[in-house]
Design a protein around this motif. Sequence first.
Motif, PDB file in Angstrom:
ATOM      1  N   PRO A 278       0.812  -1.225   0.000  1.00 52.69           N
ATOM      2  CA  PRO A 278       0.000   0.000   0.000  1.00 52.69           C
ATOM      3  C   PRO A 278       0.842   1.270   0.000  1.00 52.69           C
ATOM      4  CG  PRO A 278      -0.157  -1.131   2.113  1.00 52.69           C
ATOM      5  CD  PRO A 278       0.523  -2.072   1.170  1.00 52.69           C
ATOM      6  N   ALA A 296      -6.222   6.556   1.713  1.00 50.45           N
ATOM      7  CA  ALA A 296      -6.728   5.211   2.012  1.00 50.45           C
ATOM      8  C   ALA A 296      -5.595   4.196   2.055  1.00 50.45           C
ATOM      9  CB  ALA A 296      -7.762   4.812   0.957  1.00 50.45           C
ATOM     10  N   GLN A 299      -3.480   4.660   5.209  1.00 46.72           N
ATOM     11  CA  GLN A 299      -4.207   4.147   6.372  1.00 46.72           C
ATOM     12  C   GLN A 299      -4.178   2.619   6.407  1.00 46.72           C
ATOM     13  OE1 GLN A 299      -8.105   5.900   6.132  1.00 46.72           O
ATOM     14  NE2 GLN A 299      -7.352   7.980   6.568  1.00 46.72           N
ATOM     15  N   GLN A 300      -4.290   2.005   5.222  1.00 48.66           N
ATOM     16  CA  GLN A 300      -4.218   0.547   5.156  1.00 48.66           C
ATOM     17  C   GLN A 300      -2.845   0.056   5.608  1.00 48.66           C
ATOM     18  OE1 GLN A 300      -4.472  -1.129   1.233  1.00 48.66           O
ATOM     19  NE2 GLN A 300      -4.901  -3.196   1.977  1.00 48.66           N
ATOM     20  N   LEU A 304      -2.008  -2.590   8.573  1.00 50.30           N
ATOM     21  CA  LEU A 304      -1.225  -3.806   8.336  1.00 50.30           C
ATOM     22  C   LEU A 304       0.012  -3.863   9.220  1.00 50.30           C
ATOM     23  CD1 LEU A 304      -1.472  -4.037   4.433  1.00 50.30           C
ATOM     24  CD2 LEU A 304      -2.544  -5.558   6.111  1.00 50.30           C
TER      25      LEU A 304
END
Length: 449
Positions: A278, A296, A299-300, A304
């Motif tokens: 990401p 997004a 943030q992912q 993780l």
Amino acid sequence: MRTLFRHLLDEREWRDLDAFLPHFREAARELSEFEEKPGLASLAPAPSTFEAWYYGSRQPQRDARRVLVRMLGYSIEQLWSEVAEGTTPIFAPLVSTPETNSPAESGMALHEMRRTSVMAARRAMDFALGAERDRVGEEALGFLSDEVKRIVEAYPRTPLSEIIEDLAAAQDDAFRLLEGGRARPSQLRDLNFMATVLSFLMAKGSHDMGESKVAMQQARVAFFCAQAAEHSGLIALVDGLKSLISYWASKPEDALHFARQAAAQAPDLRGTVGVWLPGLEARAAALLGDGATVRAANQQADALRERVIEDDVDALGGLLTYPQPKQLYYVVESEVLLGHGDAQLAAQAEEAVRGFSNRSDPSWAFGDEAGSHCNLALVRLHSGDVDGAAEAIRPVLDLGPGLRNNGIVRSAQRVQAALSRPPIRDARVAGDLRAEIAMYEPARPALPR
């Protein structure tokens, strides 16, 4: 201001860069051997940096300080002390200089001894790899495994020119063992694992030299080997590399595709490669101006990170793991590419630089340190702080040509472009920096001139 440094250079007729550099490089090589830090060997000041040293307007930073102390035999404080015209300095040297005593000779002897040792080890490895003609022995696999670990560790800390031959030889060894038909089924996975890692690094090497097409060819070979090894982490790692190559080749759509493809094919990854993907997506989306995807994806990556369990890929270290400072570096870069530069981002950029300030840290990489400095310079330029940007990028501009890989050169060029925007473009510091960066790129990135 006339310093002791300038006095010594005048005394030795080293007042121009061409006369000074051979002596500086020799001292850097000796220090590299003594401290066992290969990256020091390619250290060399840019012309504007040398001029600033000579006229006393700037002191050297970090590694250059230790090289000058070794070269001239005085402390930095002594070297940058003022010396009146027509007087003889009264400073006592700290150490003897290479011109007058034996440290250089002992350094040369050590260099030759190590070179002989490396050549002997290579010959022994060739013998072991070929001695057992009917099967692949465990010692042969052990030799290759040790070489893979050594190269993985050295790659982000060493000029490419110093390890490319060893890397190519190790890749050839892995291919020969796979092609020979002598490996037992239980050994094939390990061999394909090692062939993947070596092909990954060969692809990164081609990328660092600015050869994106060759890099992608090597990456496809790495992908083939990763599939043969049936290793989801390696498959994702190689797709991530394809994203990185595309990102720096100004193909953001491809970079986004490969990052997403990797994540889709390995949704259950717990190693740090899963966090890297990401981060790659965020940088690619930033080039496309897609701020929502950037947020997004970042943030992912944070989510993780919370569930990471390091795996056998992380265990190798180097470029195969994605530490927290590198994640922050990617976050800052994605926001900078969107044109942001507020106080919060400035604090994150400074934290990223600090994260790469300790060169003894196993996760340190000269490319990541340079990239984080360039991002900090860009953040400061967004707020109009030209002097702060100049300070931030200075360690990057002082890198020797052998360390200026494709990503570093491109990052510096982003700073150059930002320095051309109004209203800062008219500042004298901005003009000087633009001129220095314009001369920054060597004839072939990551290789000595």
